[in-house]
Every structure is written in structure tokens, then in C-alpha cells.
Design an enzyme around this catalytic site. Structure first.
Site, mmCIF file in Angstrom:
data_model
loop_
_atom_site.group_PDB
_atom_site.id
_atom_site.type_symbol
_atom_site.label_atom_id
_atom_site.label_comp_id
_atom_site.label_asym_id
_atom_site.label_seq_id
_atom_site.Cartn_x
_atom_site.Cartn_y
_atom_site.Cartn_z
ATOM 1 N N THR A 187 -10.372 61.202 -45.631
ATOM 2 C CA THR A 187 -10.353 61.841 -44.332
ATOM 3 C C THR A 187 -9.210 62.846 -44.345
ATOM 4 O O THR A 187 -8.274 62.689 -45.119
ATOM 5 C CB THR A 187 -10.084 60.724 -43.294
ATOM 6 O OG1 THR A 187 -11.234 59.916 -43.223
ATOM 7 C CG2 THR A 187 -9.733 61.253 -41.932
ATOM 8 N N ARG A 192 -23.235 54.790 -38.168
ATOM 9 C CA ARG A 192 -21.869 54.248 -38.263
ATOM 10 C C ARG A 192 -20.831 55.322 -37.901
ATOM 11 O O ARG A 192 -20.863 56.441 -38.372
ATOM 12 C CB ARG A 192 -21.631 53.770 -39.684
ATOM 13 C CG ARG A 192 -20.262 53.118 -39.911
ATOM 14 C CD ARG A 192 -19.247 54.099 -40.445
ATOM 15 N NE ARG A 192 -17.967 53.450 -40.691
ATOM 16 C CZ ARG A 192 -16.861 54.101 -41.002
ATOM 17 N NH1 ARG A 192 -16.860 55.403 -41.097
ATOM 18 N NH2 ARG A 192 -15.735 53.450 -41.214
ATOM 19 N N GLY A 239 -16.582 55.787 -37.615
ATOM 20 C CA GLY A 239 -15.290 55.169 -37.931
ATOM 21 C C GLY A 239 -14.256 55.429 -36.847
ATOM 22 O O GLY A 239 -14.590 55.774 -35.703
ATOM 23 N N ASP A 240 -13.020 55.277 -37.215
ATOM 24 C CA ASP A 240 -11.921 55.437 -36.249
ATOM 25 C C ASP A 240 -11.574 56.893 -35.961
ATOM 26 O O ASP A 240 -11.036 57.207 -34.886
ATOM 27 C CB ASP A 240 -10.657 54.743 -36.794
ATOM 28 C CG ASP A 240 -10.230 55.327 -38.142
ATOM 29 O OD1 ASP A 240 -11.116 55.522 -39.015
ATOM 30 O OD2 ASP A 240 -9.042 55.619 -38.310
ATOM 31 N N THR A 291 -5.841 57.387 -41.509
ATOM 32 C CA THR A 291 -6.842 57.326 -42.578
ATOM 33 C C THR A 291 -6.865 55.912 -43.122
ATOM 34 O O THR A 291 -5.812 55.299 -43.302
ATOM 35 C CB THR A 291 -6.555 58.326 -43.714
ATOM 36 O OG1 THR A 291 -7.401 57.995 -44.834
ATOM 37 C CG2 THR A 291 -5.101 58.308 -44.165
ATOM 38 N N GLY A 292 -8.059 55.406 -43.371
ATOM 39 C CA GLY A 292 -8.140 54.043 -43.903
ATOM 40 C C GLY A 292 -9.442 53.388 -43.519
ATOM 41 O O GLY A 292 -10.408 54.070 -43.141
ATOM 42 N N GLY A 310 -11.838 52.301 -41.448
ATOM 43 C CA GLY A 310 -12.031 52.654 -40.050
ATOM 44 C C GLY A 310 -12.311 51.506 -39.101
ATOM 45 O O GLY A 310 -11.809 51.476 -37.976
HETATM 46 N N1 ASP Z 1 -11.036 56.278 -41.562
HETATM 47 C C1 ASP Z 1 -12.208 56.927 -42.082
HETATM 48 C C2 ASP Z 1 -13.444 56.218 -41.584
HETATM 49 O O1 ASP Z 1 -13.445 55.008 -41.527
HETATM 50 C C3 ASP Z 1 -12.254 56.999 -43.573
HETATM 51 C C4 ASP Z 1 -10.997 57.400 -44.308
HETATM 52 O O2 ASP Z 1 -9.932 57.510 -43.741
HETATM 53 O O3 ASP Z 1 -11.108 57.658 -45.526
HETATM 54 O O4 ASP Z 1 -14.429 56.875 -41.309
#
Ligand code: ASP
Length: 322
Positions: free
Chosen positions: A188, A216, A218-219, A239-240, A242
Site C-alpha cells: 500500500t 473485500r 481493507g483498512d 500499511t499491514g 488490513g
Molecule cells: N492494508 C492493506 C489492505 O489490507 C494492504 C497493505 O498495507 O499492504 O488492503
């Protein structure tokens, strides 16, 4: 006289700063080649300088984070805009959010396809609609009515991403760099900035996770989870994993720890990434600034593509822990 005016202008000039990330899911150290590392760092540098140039000319934090994220969205290296990963249907569904800490205005989009710069669309939602969050078909209608060009699939095609999708396409697994298989070049993207007026802003844009389905989300596009900004506390881009960042309401949690518990930016960001998100099983990182131009960039993964630059002469571009 001229000197006095110059000196007083200098004295009232506040510290300003910009931080960016390209995701907490970096290639494991052994798989990173010198050439790739140079490319990632060059892409981060370009985005950083684009955003910083705006702050330097007394531009707004909001303009700076949008410009930096636009630049990251335009490179196929990161999982956002052009480099977005493949969904289970072989398409690209992107999410983005932007927030202005000055007035708590925010805009977000999710499940958009064919949009070159989702962060700009999120900003248009904030500025040109009455709403905060538009999703899917409706968001696409909004984009079209605002004159957006819809790019065809070829613009988003990347061979490495395609092969990664092929590898898990017929399984039920979703691939997020930080969790399942740490060999993907995902990430991200995000930016946070503090401008010369002491206003702060945050922007986050993503293609989500490979092989995602069922709409789906994410966050990243969720205000308070993956993105948040409030002049009183901080601007945050996450980022992480989600799902965990949504449940941990991570970006707002950093803000709350500052507002209600009086923690510093660094303390609040570290508490969330090194303790609270790990306790519920999440992994990843975040970048954050406060209205004094301080920066925090904690992550609990092997690496996080990241960079920052401040008006007091500090600049750093890094990938791994040290
Ligand atoms: N946080 C993002 C998601 O879950 C993905 C990422 O940070 O790589 O969509």
C-alpha cells in the site's frame, strides 16, 4: 529593513515535514537485489521530492500528500494505482482515502477499477460531493461524471503481479505480503505531511491483497482505521494486515492515545504498532506526523518502504530496519 523583514519571516516559519511509505510488505532481504533496491529507493525519492516541493513553496499539507501518493500510484513498483495486485477475478480493485487535519474533512473510495489515481478521486469525493465514502459502481459513476478517464486493463498489467496471482488463483488464500508468503513485491502507499501553517494531512492508496474477492475492503479507505488526520493530534497512514487494522481502529487509536492519554507522537505510534496491533494478531506499520512537524514511522515487519524529509535538513530513505 529588508533584513528585518526577512529575519522575522524566518522566525515565524514553522518546521514542516513529509513522510511517505510504500507498504510494510517488503521483499525478504535475501530476495532483494541491488538493482531492485535502487529502483525502490529512486521511486520513493521522486515521490518524496514532489510532495516536499509543495510544502517548501508554502503549499498545503493536503496538496503535498496527494502529489506524493500520485507519484507512488504511477509506478508499477508499489501496490496502488498502476501497480495494483490482481483480484480473484483477474481485475484490479483499488481503495483510497485522504483526510485534512485542519477541518476533519475526508474523502474515500473503494472497489474502484480503471482509475489511474484513486487518491485524487478520494479528494474529489471530499471536495465535490456531500459525502465521505463512495464504493464500487457508485464511485465509478461519480468518477465518470467528474470527467475521469477509465484506463483499460493493460495499464495495470504487471508480469510479476500476474504470476503471483497465478500461484494462488485457484486456492482460497488471499495473499498479503506480511502474512502468507513473504516473497511478493506488494505495498500500500501513503503520505503524511505537516505544512508551514501547521496543518497536517494524510493520504493512503492501495490495490489491497492478491486474490481478494467478495468485495473485500481493507483498512486503507476506512477513516480512522488506515488513514486519519487531526491538527490537534496527528496524521496517520497505515500499511499491514488490513482486517486487523480495521479491528484495531489503528490510525484513530494513535490519535486517541495522544489526545486522551497525553502520549507524544512517537510514544503513541510505537504503542499501537509494537503492542496493541500485535496483541490482536496484526502485523504492519504506519507513518505519522504531528502539527509540529515531528515524524514517527514504526513497523513490526521485516521492512517498510519509507522516506521522510523535514525543513530542518533531515532526509532518509529506507527499506529494512537498519
Ligand atoms: N492494508 C492493506 C489492505 O489490507 C494492504 C497493505 O498495507 O499492504 O488492503
Amino acid at each position: 529593513m529588508q533584513f528585518v523583514i526577512f529575519a522575522s519571516q524566518f522566525l515565524i516559519m514553522k518546521k514542516f515535514s513529509l513522510a511517505i511509505h510504500g507498504g510494510a510488505g517488503t521483499l525478504v532481504k535475501g530476495l532483494m537485489t541491488a538493482e531492485l533496491e535502487t529502483n525502490y529507493k529512486a521511486a520513493l525519492d521522486t515521490a518524496l521530492e514532489k510532495g516536499y516541493a509543495i510544502l517548501e513553496k508554502r503549499g498545503s499539507a493536503l496538496d503535498a500528500v496527494e502529489a506524493a501518493v500520485n507519484s507512488l500510484e504511477d509506478t508499477p513498483l508499489f501496490n496502488a494505482g498502476r501497480g495494483s495486485v490482481f483480484t480473484a477475478e483477474g481485475t484490479h480493485e483499488m481503495d483510497a482515502a485522504i483526510m485534512d487535519g485542519k477541518n476533519l474533512k475526508a474523502g474515500a473510495v473503494s472497489l474502484v477499477t480503471g482509475i489511474k489515481n484513486p487518491i485524487t478521486l478520494a479528494r474529489d469525493v471530499m471536495e465535490k460531493s456531500y459525502h465521505v465514502f463512495l464504493a464500487g459502481e457508485g464511485a465509478m459513476q461519480f468518477a465518470k461524471s467528474n470527467g475521469y478517464t477509465i484506463e483499460d486493463a493493460a495499464y495495470f498489467y504487471d508480469e510479476v503481479r500476474y504470476q503471483q496471482w497465478q500461484g494462488i488463483k485457484d486456492s482460497t488464500s488471499f495473499q498479503l505480503d506480511h502474512s502468507v508468503k513473504k516473497d511478493g513485491k506488494f505495498g500500500t502507499v501513503g503520505a503524511v505531511a505537516c505544512d508551514q501553517e501547521g496543518n497536517i494531512a494524510a493520504a493512503t492508496s492501495t490495490g489491497g491483497m492478491t486474490n481478494k474477492k467478495w468485495g473485500r475492503v481493507g483498512d486503507s479507505p476506512i477513516i480512522g482505521a488506515g488513514n486519519y488526520a487531526n491538527n490537534k493530534t496527528c496524521a496517520v497512514s497505515c500499511t499491514g494486515s488490513g482486517e486487523f487494522f480495521i479491528r484495531g481502529v489503528v490510525a484513530y487509536d494513535v490519535s486517541c492515545l495522544m489526545e486522551y492519554k497525553g502520549l507524544s507522537l512517537q510514544e503513541a505510534a510505537s504503542e499501537v504498532i509494537y503492542n496493541r496491533i500485535l496483541e490482536i494478531g496484526g502485523d504492519g506499520g504506519l507513518i505519522a506526523v504531528d502539527a509540529k512537524g515531528n515524524i514517527a514511522m514504526p513497523f513490526n515487519t521485516e521492512g517498510m518502504y519509507r522516506a521522510f524529509k523535514t525543513s530542518v535538513g533531515k532526509k532518509e530513505i529506507s527499506i529494512y530496519k537498519d
